[in-house]
Design an enzyme around this catalytic site. Sequence first.
Site, PDB file in Angstrom:
ATOM      1  N   LYS A 196      22.846  86.554  -5.154  1.00  0.00           N
ATOM      2  CA  LYS A 196      22.908  87.645  -4.186  1.00  0.00           C
ATOM      3  C   LYS A 196      21.787  88.629  -4.504  1.00  0.00           C
ATOM      4  O   LYS A 196      21.743  89.207  -5.588  1.00  0.00           O
ATOM      5  CB  LYS A 196      24.267  88.346  -4.244  1.00  0.00           C
ATOM      6  CG  LYS A 196      24.335  89.523  -3.279  1.00  0.00           C
ATOM      7  CD  LYS A 196      25.725  90.072  -3.111  1.00  0.00           C
ATOM      8  CE  LYS A 196      25.701  91.299  -2.220  1.00  0.00           C
ATOM      9  NZ  LYS A 196      27.019  91.873  -2.023  1.00  0.00           N
ATOM     10  N   LYS A 249      22.604  84.509  -0.669  1.00  0.00           N
ATOM     11  CA  LYS A 249      22.680  85.597   0.297  1.00  0.00           C
ATOM     12  C   LYS A 249      21.564  86.587   0.031  1.00  0.00           C
ATOM     13  O   LYS A 249      21.380  86.971  -1.114  1.00  0.00           O
ATOM     14  CB  LYS A 249      24.039  86.280   0.135  1.00  0.00           C
ATOM     15  CG  LYS A 249      24.226  87.522   0.976  1.00  0.00           C
ATOM     16  CD  LYS A 249      25.521  88.179   0.641  1.00  0.00           C
ATOM     17  CE  LYS A 249      25.592  89.462   1.445  1.00  0.00           C
ATOM     18  NZ  LYS A 249      26.424  90.446   0.858  1.00  0.00           N
TER      19      LYS A 249
HETATM   20  C1  PBG Z   1      29.719  94.002  -0.635  1.00  0.00           C
HETATM   21  C2  PBG Z   1      29.034  93.162   0.391  1.00  0.00           C
HETATM   22  C3  PBG Z   1      27.858  93.434   1.098  1.00  0.00           C
HETATM   23  C4  PBG Z   1      27.682  92.388   1.995  1.00  0.00           C
HETATM   24  C5  PBG Z   1      28.732  91.501   1.793  1.00  0.00           C
HETATM   25  N1  PBG Z   1      29.552  91.988   0.774  1.00  0.00           N
HETATM   26  C6  PBG Z   1      26.951  94.599   1.073  1.00  0.00           C
HETATM   27  C7  PBG Z   1      26.166  94.907  -0.115  1.00  0.00           C
HETATM   28  O1  PBG Z   1      26.162  94.193  -1.115  1.00  0.00           O
HETATM   29  O2  PBG Z   1      25.527  95.958  -0.076  1.00  0.00           O
HETATM   30  C8  PBG Z   1      26.566  92.272   2.999  1.00  0.00           C
HETATM   31  C9  PBG Z   1      26.875  91.461   4.211  1.00  0.00           C
HETATM   32  C10 PBG Z   1      25.931  91.630   5.348  1.00  0.00           C
HETATM   33  O3  PBG Z   1      24.906  92.313   5.290  1.00  0.00           O
HETATM   34  O4  PBG Z   1      26.231  91.036   6.393  1.00  0.00           O
HETATM   35  N2  PBG Z   1      29.169  93.955  -1.902  1.00  0.00           N
HETATM   36 ZN    ZN Z   2      29.880  95.672  -3.248  1.00  0.00          ZN
END
Ligand code: PBG
Ligand code: ZN
Length: 336
Positions: A196, A249
């Site tokens: 991520k 992601k």
């Molecule tokens: C929470 C989370 C996020 C997303 C999914 N779970 C945001 C982040 O990490 O700031 C992003 C999903 C998206 O942009 O569609 N940690």
């Molecule tokens: Zn988060």
Amino acid sequence: MQYPEYRPRRLRLSPTIRAMVRESALATTDLIYPLFVKPGEGLRDEVSSMPGQYQISLDMLPAEIDELRKLGVGAVILFGLPAHKDAVGSEGYDEHGIVQEAIRAIKKHDPEFYVITDVCLCEYTDHGHCGVLDENSYVLNDVTLELLAQEAVSHAAAGADMVAPSDMMDGRVAAIRSALDREGYVNVPIMAYSAKFCSGWYGPFREAADSAPAFGDRSQYQMDPANGDEALRETELDIEESADIVMVKPALAFMDVVWRVKETFGMPTCVYNVSGEYAMVKAAAEKGWIDEKRIVLETLTGFVRAGADMIITYHAKDAARWMREDAHAGVVGYQK
Ligand code: PBG
Ligand code: ZN
């Protein structure tokens, strides 16, 4: 194999032969639809930066689930907007938190519908970071693990089929696995947001989930977008900690990572087609600059070609509808 004896165009002559040699196929059963749930009644509030996506109250869930079922989409991933936020994200692991109640509402309506939950604290903390802070605003790793484990257990206790930690703390998969097993949830799989990245593509989501960090960014815990080798190391750690599914992601700018993760580990691999990727397509489509259906199906098929077994996407309903329409009309599109 050489021109003029070999001519690749021979196998592109008709829809039938093109479908026969097609390598990757998208299926509605690959799609996971994100849902944002919040307190209240009769609410279905559109997220302004994500046209067609809504924050909904729990009473709206049955209709939502029925619609997804009809379209052939069998799974959701839940995100919660709590009634109250605090420094330690208490509602995230409260037995009666918004996500826990949403799970119950869905399971009461349709016990077989597959419910995945996002496990993180940023939606529940008043500072918007994914973990607990120390006095220097550093996100504490090991203290946060305990809370994430509690959150995952509370989701499983409410009936979640799968939990998906998205926080990027070190060691969270192991912490969650041992807590789930200790509480008897040995059959609840963990889908780890393994690779991520700290990404600008999450912008619209932070409006949808009201989870923008109040200060700073997430670069001390999410990965540097420049790093592919590190993505493999992160993924390997999660697998060693017994993740059942690994995730990459965002999706579009990280297709090479999807490919490398799938090639290297051969694990069930999920890709998250994130909010900014969705917003970009919707904006161009609204302007009439692109053919939305064509671009969405092509993109989702590209994720499958890159190695994704499943895709979390805000396009899930539209994509499923388009695939159905094409199948009924006898159009040979992206499906086999
Ligand atoms: C929470 C989370 C996020 C997303 C999914 N779970 C945001 C982040 O990490 O700031 C992003 C999903 C998206 O942009 O569609 N940690
Ligand atoms: Zn988060």
